[in-house]
Enzyme design. Sequence first.
Site, short mmCIF file in Angstrom:
data_model
loop_
_atom_site.label_atom_id
_atom_site.label_comp_id
_atom_site.label_asym_id
_atom_site.label_seq_id
_atom_site.Cartn_x
_atom_site.Cartn_y
_atom_site.Cartn_z
N GLU A 192 -41.00 -12.56 -40.11
CA GLU A 192 -42.45 -12.78 -40.29
C GLU A 192 -43.04 -13.46 -39.07
O GLU A 192 -44.13 -13.13 -38.62
CB GLU A 192 -42.69 -13.68 -41.50
CG GLU A 192 -42.94 -12.93 -42.78
CD GLU A 192 -43.26 -13.87 -43.92
OE1 GLU A 192 -44.07 -14.80 -43.72
OE2 GLU A 192 -42.67 -13.69 -44.99
N ASP B 157 -30.47 -12.46 -22.87
CA ASP B 157 -31.16 -13.49 -23.64
C ASP B 157 -31.46 -14.74 -22.81
O ASP B 157 -31.57 -15.85 -23.34
CB ASP B 157 -30.40 -13.85 -24.93
CG ASP B 157 -30.27 -12.65 -25.86
OD1 ASP B 157 -31.14 -11.76 -25.79
OD2 ASP B 157 -29.33 -12.60 -26.66
N ASN C 66 -38.75 -9.57 -24.08
CA ASN C 66 -37.88 -9.26 -25.22
C ASN C 66 -38.18 -10.24 -26.34
O ASN C 66 -38.64 -11.36 -26.10
CB ASN C 66 -36.42 -9.41 -24.79
CG ASN C 66 -35.44 -9.12 -25.91
OD1 ASN C 66 -35.60 -8.15 -26.66
ND2 ASN C 66 -34.43 -9.96 -26.06
N HIS D 68 -36.22 -12.19 -29.54
CA HIS D 68 -34.88 -12.51 -30.01
C HIS D 68 -34.99 -13.42 -31.25
O HIS D 68 -35.80 -14.35 -31.26
CB HIS D 68 -34.10 -13.23 -28.90
CG HIS D 68 -32.68 -13.51 -29.27
ND1 HIS D 68 -31.72 -12.53 -29.29
CD2 HIS D 68 -32.08 -14.65 -29.68
CE1 HIS D 68 -30.57 -13.06 -29.69
NE2 HIS D 68 -30.75 -14.35 -29.93
N GLU E 272 -41.69 -13.42 -36.07
CA GLU E 272 -41.58 -12.50 -34.92
C GLU E 272 -42.84 -11.65 -34.80
O GLU E 272 -43.36 -11.42 -33.71
CB GLU E 272 -40.36 -11.58 -35.09
CG GLU E 272 -39.02 -12.30 -35.00
CD GLU E 272 -37.83 -11.33 -35.02
OE1 GLU E 272 -37.90 -10.28 -34.35
OE2 GLU E 272 -36.85 -11.63 -35.71
N GLY F 1 -38.02 -0.88 -36.07
CA GLY F 1 -39.31 -0.90 -35.37
C GLY F 1 -40.39 -1.73 -36.03
O GLY F 1 -41.58 -1.45 -35.86
N ILE G 168 -28.00 -3.15 -23.37
CA ILE G 168 -28.15 -4.08 -22.24
C ILE G 168 -28.64 -3.28 -21.04
O ILE G 168 -28.09 -2.23 -20.73
CB ILE G 168 -26.82 -4.80 -21.96
CG1 ILE G 168 -26.55 -5.77 -23.12
CG2 ILE G 168 -26.86 -5.53 -20.62
CD1 ILE G 168 -25.24 -6.50 -23.04
N LEU G 169 -29.70 -3.79 -20.40
CA LEU G 169 -30.24 -3.12 -19.22
C LEU G 169 -29.69 -3.80 -17.97
O LEU G 169 -29.57 -5.03 -17.93
CB LEU G 169 -31.77 -3.18 -19.24
CG LEU G 169 -32.43 -2.38 -20.37
CD1 LEU G 169 -33.90 -2.77 -20.52
CD2 LEU G 169 -32.28 -0.88 -20.14
N ASN H 34 -41.16 -4.87 -35.30
CA ASN H 34 -41.88 -5.57 -34.22
C ASN H 34 -42.78 -4.60 -33.45
O ASN H 34 -43.90 -4.96 -33.07
CB ASN H 34 -40.90 -6.27 -33.28
CG ASN H 34 -40.46 -7.61 -33.84
OD1 ASN H 34 -41.26 -8.55 -33.90
ND2 ASN H 34 -39.21 -7.69 -34.27
C1 GAR Z 1 -35.51 -8.24 -34.69
O1 GAR Z 1 -35.15 -9.28 -35.54
C2 GAR Z 1 -35.29 -8.64 -33.24
O2 GAR Z 1 -35.58 -9.98 -32.99
C3 GAR Z 1 -33.82 -8.35 -33.08
O3 GAR Z 1 -33.59 -7.16 -33.76
C4 GAR Z 1 -34.54 -7.06 -34.83
C5 GAR Z 1 -35.24 -5.73 -34.69
O4 GAR Z 1 -36.06 -5.50 -35.79
N1 GAR Z 1 -33.47 -8.26 -31.70
C6 GAR Z 1 -32.31 -8.67 -31.21
O5 GAR Z 1 -31.43 -9.14 -31.89
C7 GAR Z 1 -32.16 -8.49 -29.73
N2 GAR Z 1 -31.03 -9.19 -29.25
P1 GAR Z 1 -37.24 -4.45 -35.71
O6 GAR Z 1 -36.60 -3.14 -35.22
O7 GAR Z 1 -37.72 -4.33 -37.12
O8 GAR Z 1 -38.28 -4.95 -34.76
#
Ligand code: GAR
Length: 200
Positions: A174, A147, A109, A111, A176, A14, A94-95, A16
């Site tokens: 960082e 994606d 989303n 990625h 993200e 979590g 996947i939704l 992000n």
């Molecule tokens: C993040 O790096 C996000 O971009 C990735 O999972 C991580 C979650 O981190 N998402 C995917 O790969 C989706 N396909 P977080 O829980 O610390 O936000």
Amino acid sequence: MRKIGLGILISGRGSNMDALIRACEQPDFPAFVSVVISNRPDAPGLKKAEGRGIATSVVDHEKYPDRADFEKNLQKILDAHPVDLICLAGFMRILGAAFIRPWEGRIINIHPSLLPDYKGLQTHERVIADEKKESGCTVHHVIPAMDEGSVIVQKKVPVLAGDTPAMLAARVLEKEHEAYPEAVRILAGKLKGRQKVGIA
Ligand code: GAR
């Protein structure tokens, strides 16, 4: 200022989600967090959200016989909160189209790659194996194809000699945390106030 409500969907750490919560704590940020939902009861992000006074909910995918049932329950939680925009933040399910279609334009989303390159999992491993000089992250609209969907914000980082996947992941992460609030700000300007919809 009219603020839009965010429904943040997580599966794990979590970070992000946390970046979005912190952005929403700024008075001039055009969004607030309505609810954080996890498909995993043990997701560490849930505690972080609770600690910041955010409503949380668990829709454990393992408790439902199929995806349709899982998604119906997810929708029920979203309906119980003022959600204008769904933010998938490390949400690793996947939704399906039945869930996504009514939200299209209002579900996004993040990625950890420069889409359309490196869709799917293990992005950093593959970027390093391909000896790319550059990677990054993408916030994009969600459509019923994994994606895919138009890009809202993209940020680049260099891939450095000797990078391990973990080192590259940390550098991308960082970015993200900057990219997601930026994307929400862009969309908040486009979404006209609150327009909650549900699956009939
Ligand atoms: C993040 O790096 C996000 O971009 C990735 O999972 C991580 C979650 O981190 N998402 C995917 O790969 C989706 N396909 P977080 O829980 O610390 O936000």
